[in-house]
Design an enzyme around this catalytic site. Structure first.
Site: not given
Length: 141
Positions: A28, A74, A100, A121
């Site tokens: 990513c 995760e 998240c 986050y």
């Protein structure tokens, strides 16, 4: 700080450094996140954000948005445990970025009892859910 807290702090920092190394394996471009699941001082799983096995490695589309099917670090680590003979019950999750809200449900349901993360986050609802659920949360900066 007591001896046991000092020792735990040293282990937490060492595992977090390893999670950051694991994040470097991600393809990513926008964010690279790494995760380790540790139980009884033994790493039982690892993960980083990326596409499912067998898919192309590119995480972003032509408009530089993350593809909807990219798995979070995760989630990858928890899914690896689910396909093994191990259990996350009572384990600690080390993750470079706080979870998240969707992943926080997986963390809770998997039996993980402790979360150690580095960076927050942008949406903190995952952390709030885990705190409400009784998960011990530690931020290492």
């Amino acid at each position: 700080m007591s001896v046991s807290k000092t020792k735990q702090f040293r282990y937490d920092n060492a595992y977090m450094r390893m999670a950051f190394e694991w994040a470097k394996l991600s393809h990513c471009k926008r964010k690279q996140v790494g995760a380790l699941i540790v139980k009884n001082r033994m790493i039982i799983s690892d993960g980083y954000n990326g596409t499912p096995t067998g898919f192309e490695n590119e995480c972003e589309d032509d408009n530089h948005f993350t593809k909807w099917y990219v798995l979070h670090a995760e989630a990858n680590a928890i899914l690896k445990v689910a396909s093994s003979s191990q259990s996350c019950e009572g384990a600690t999750l080390y993750i470079t970025l706080s979870p998240c809200r969707e992943c926080s449900k997986l963390i809770y349901q998997s039996g993980i009892k402790r979360l150690v993360y580095s960076k927050k986050y942008k949406d903190e609802s995952g952390l709030k859910f885990l705190k409400k659920s009784g998960i011990e949360i530690v931020q290492l900066t």
